[in-house]
Design an enzyme around this catalytic site. Structure first.
Site, PDB file in Angstrom:
ATOM      1  N   HIS A 173       2.068   1.979  -3.226  1.00 21.32           N
ATOM      2  CA  HIS A 173       1.106   2.945  -3.765  1.00 21.32           C
ATOM      3  C   HIS A 173       1.618   4.377  -3.706  1.00 21.32           C
ATOM      4  CE1 HIS A 173      -2.613   0.094  -3.138  1.00 21.32           C
ATOM      5  NE2 HIS A 173      -1.661  -0.433  -3.881  1.00 21.32           N
ATOM      6  N   ASP A 191       0.855  -1.185   0.000  1.00 16.84           N
ATOM      7  CA  ASP A 191       0.000   0.000   0.000  1.00 16.84           C
ATOM      8  C   ASP A 191       0.896   1.241   0.000  1.00 16.84           C
ATOM      9  OD1 ASP A 191      -2.246   1.895   0.720  1.00 16.84           O
ATOM     10  OD2 ASP A 191      -3.327   0.006   0.888  1.00 16.84           O
TER      11      ASP A 191
END
Length: 404
Positions: free
Chosen positions: A250, A227
């Site tokens: 991310h 993430d």
């Protein structure tokens, strides 16, 4: 010797003795508390939570600059809270050389509890180059957050909460159940030489999450995870992030913001001198649609960042609503964004749209500045920019070409 001179001499001697006593108390011999002396067993199987707490409590009750030693070895540890205050301690150094391994039994983690938590202490130092192994792979299939807006989150590996004057140096975290590191309601928090690792497909494994804190600096971190490499939540002020090597993951994100009522503002954030590679996003600001109350993001700088094969190198997304989790009609975001600077951001974009400024139609973005941006699309075609409800200024050199 005259009587007056004798009286002055006695007074000076008393003052010096008092000063010496106070100084001696503050600078007491630095005691070390070895977790093995409190029953810790580095066999990778025995629960060491009580032994670690025993060593912590002894160190916290001591005087001066104290050390809690975790020697090399593999220490199995159930959920534990290392709390203060430690009223007579100047600094408390947790010198961790060993590997600390988490239990995979989720029933041991009470609702809202995380794995290792440091709280309510001044002068905490975490160093030594040790590793926190969250053993998260067994738990990732139980993560409901990708499909539920208000979900029961899995335990974060290491949480720092209500701390002041904290230094974290040389920490390593692998395979958490949820976030690797969370910094909540901390003041003057410094972290350097941090190594964070989890598989690219591990859900919600943010590297470092910061929330409701001020005076936070993160330098020299290598983060590859599933993430955000670093996520900046609500209520943060005066945050400096530099020399981050991010990817996969991310990217580096402000947000998501606007999910809950009465969120606090985010202001005075700098991200600079970093490299982002093979990630879903580069530098991002994301806010929920249909946010329940108003808040703001202001005075933000992203500078001197190298992108390599990044899907969305520069993105403001105020229509964030993963998996259609927004309630009712899609009301525009109530989070205002202003005074944002993207400067000297170069490299390659994995998508043709290299810059996205998708702001709220209810509160358009104000004073968004892009300067010295050179982002080439890896597909060979010219890269493009998309803008909606953004008061943006573009300064050459600029690739992609500015959008209206």
């Amino acid at each position: 010797m005259r009587q007056g001179s004798m009286k002055v001499l006695i007074q000076l001697t008393s003052i010096l003795l008092c000063t010496f006593a106070v100084t001696a108390r503050r600078l007491a011999v630095n005691p070390t508390f070895d977790v093995r002396s409190y029953g810790a067993n580095a066999d990778g199987v025995t629960d060491n939570s009580q032994a670690f707490l025993g060593a912590w409590n002894a160190a916290c009750s001591s005087i001066g600059d104290v050390k809690l030693l975790i020697p090399p070895g593999n220490y199995f540890l159930n959920p534990v809270k290392f709390y203060g205050p430690c009223p007579n301690v100047n600094t408390l150094t947790v010198y961790q050389e060993g590997v600390i391994t988490a239990s995979t039994d989720l029933s041991l983690y009470e609702s809202g509890n995380d794995w290792v938590e440091f709280g309510y202490v001044e002068g905490l130092r975490l160093t030594g180059g040790g590793t926190f192994d969250g053993q998260g792979s067994i738990s990732w299939s139980y993560d409901q957050c990708p499909a539920e807006k208000y979900c029961n989150v899995l335990p974060t590996s290491v949480k720092f909460v209500h701390l002041n004057d904290t230094i974290v140096y040389g920490m390593r975290s692998i395979n958490p159940k949820f976030f690797h590191i969370a910094v909540l309601q901390c003041q003057n928090f410094k972290a350097r030489v941090i190594h964070i690792e989890a598989p690219e497909d591990s859900p919600n494994t943010d590297g470092i999450h910061i929330e409701r804190s001020s005076g936070v600096t993160i330098h020299d971190a290598i983060i590859s995870t599933g993430d955000d490499c670093i996520s900046i939540g609500q209520g943060n002020t005066n945050v400096l992030i530099s020399r981050i090597n991010c990817g996969p993951g991310h990217g580096i994100s402000i947000g998501s913001l606007g999910k809950y009522p009465n969120e606090e503002d985010v202001r005075n954030l700098v991200v600079k001198d970093s490299k982002i590679s093979n990630t879903m996003n580069g530098v991002r600001i994301k806010t929920w649609q249909n946010s329940p109350s108003s808040s703001s993001v202001t005075n933000i700088t992203f500078e001197n960042i190298l992108m390599s094969n990044v899907q969305n190198p520069i993105i403001i997304d105020q229509t964030y609503c993963p998996d259609k989790l927004c309630d009712g009609d899609l009301v525009p975001s109530r989070v205002s964004i202003s005074d944002v600077y993207f400067k000297v951001i170069n490299g390659t974009s994995a998508s043709q749209v290299a810059v996205t400024l998708n702001c709220s139609p209810g509160i358009p973005c104000q004073n968004i500045n892009l300067q010295d941006i050179l982002l080439n699309y890896v597909g060979g075609k010219p890269s493009t920019a998309f803008c909606a409800y953004a008061n943006a200024r573009f300064s050459a050199p600029m690739l992609p070409l500015p959008c209206n």
